[in-house]
Design an enzyme around this catalytic site. Structure first.
Site, mmCIF file in Angstrom:
data_model
loop_
_atom_site.group_PDB
_atom_site.id
_atom_site.type_symbol
_atom_site.label_atom_id
_atom_site.label_comp_id
_atom_site.label_asym_id
_atom_site.label_seq_id
_atom_site.Cartn_x
_atom_site.Cartn_y
_atom_site.Cartn_z
ATOM 1 N N ASP A 1 0.728 -1.251 -0.042
ATOM 2 C CA ASP A 1 0.000 -0.078 -0.030
ATOM 3 C C ASP A 1 0.746 1.442 -0.180
ATOM 4 O OD1 ASP A 1 -2.383 -1.401 -0.270
ATOM 5 O OD2 ASP A 1 -2.919 -1.099 2.028
ATOM 6 N N LYS B 1 -3.460 3.229 -2.254
ATOM 7 C CA LYS B 1 -4.733 4.350 -2.414
ATOM 8 C C LYS B 1 -4.230 5.522 -1.734
ATOM 9 C CE LYS B 1 -8.018 0.708 -3.494
ATOM 10 N NZ LYS B 1 -7.048 -0.210 -2.890
ATOM 11 N N MET C 1 -8.838 8.783 9.248
ATOM 12 C CA MET C 1 -9.236 9.314 8.055
ATOM 13 C C MET C 1 -10.269 10.432 8.206
ATOM 14 S SD MET C 1 -9.756 5.536 6.156
ATOM 15 C CE MET C 1 -10.847 4.830 7.363
#
Length: 270
Positions: free
Chosen positions: A39, A61, A174
């Protein structure tokens, strides 16, 4: 004759960012990898634990910079395991803490491929700790919540409204782009003076910490140009960090002078 290939996928949690915070079991899994799918938040030095002959493929991502859709990554795990053998899916933090790890395992096992899960040190605890913030402390916080700042629908989790009404420490992952909404939720419940800290790239050399109160954190974050990836910690435990002592040192006025209450060793005259 083609060599016999035993397909397997191992989900590995790489930890919060510092490459030294990966577990020994995770390193041993990388040692035996035929393929590594990694990742965006993975420190490249971790790839050195895999054999030189192993394929290393980036599937990460980032906000606004998606490399591969999740479905494509799932399919890659299956196809590469069948073709090469042992695939290590290297994910930041812990794969089961907002990492979609369980979804990947369900997909892979549906094809009859064996899987293994190796937990990682979650950033929800390690990043605050690296800044000297304990998520719990006797007499200060008896519990902590870990809440996603962005649900699959792109919205702030409704659980935050429940968490904001408690005395628990709240860690938001997030949630950098939802800071205004988060502040609004806490202000709604009369907690504009609650301590809050934002830690960008925690545990790494690029770590940036911004701290203040619900009432002023938006301005401070904007001035510091805080960006993802970042962890948000809300609660009285933020005051416990020695790194943030200057931010939360109470200031009082005495005979026209400004003094720190931390060093105030006398009583006010009657």
């Amino acid at each position: 004759m083609k060599p016999f290939i035993q397909p397997k996928v191992t989900l590995v949690g790489a930890g919060p960012g510092d490459p030294e915070l990966i577990t020994l079991k995770a390193v041993l899994a990388l040692n035996k990898a035929d393929v590594v799918l990694y990742d965006a938040l993975i420190d490249p030095v971790l790839l050195e634990h895999a054999p030189k002959t192993a394929l290393k493929i980036f599937v990460g991502k980032r906000v606004g910079k998606h490399s591969l859709p999740q479905e494509d990554t799932n399919q890659l795990c299956v196809s590469l395991a069948k073709k090469h053998g042992h695939v290590v899916r290297l994910k930041g933090g812990d794969p089961f803490v907002f990492g979609r790890g369980s979804e990947e395992i369900e997909y892979i096992e549906a094809f009859g491929i064996s899987t293994e899960m190796i937990p990682g040190i979650t950033s929800a605890i390690a990043v605050p700790a690296s800044a000297g913030i304990p998520v719990t402390k006797r007499g200060v916080s008896e519990s902590f919540w870990v809440v996603t700042g962005t649900t699959s629908a792109g919205e702030l989790s409704k659980d935050l409204g429940l968490a904001a009404q408690s005395t628990a420490t709240v860690v938001v992952l997030m949630g950098t782009r939802k800071l205004a909404e988060i502040s609004k939720v806490y202000s709604k419940f009369g907690k504009a003076d609650l301590p809050i800290a934002i830690i960008q790239s925690g545990t790494t050399r690029e770590e940036k910490i911004v701290a203040g109160y619900i009432s002023d954190i938006e301005q401070k974050a904007a001035e510091a140009k805080v960006e993802a990836p970042a962890i948000i910690i809300i609660g009285e435990v933020v005051r416990e960090s020695m790194k943030l002592a200057e931010v939360y040192r109470e200031v009082v006025k005495y005979r026209g002078a400004t003094l720190s209450s931390k060093n105030l060793e006398f009583t006010k005259e009657r």
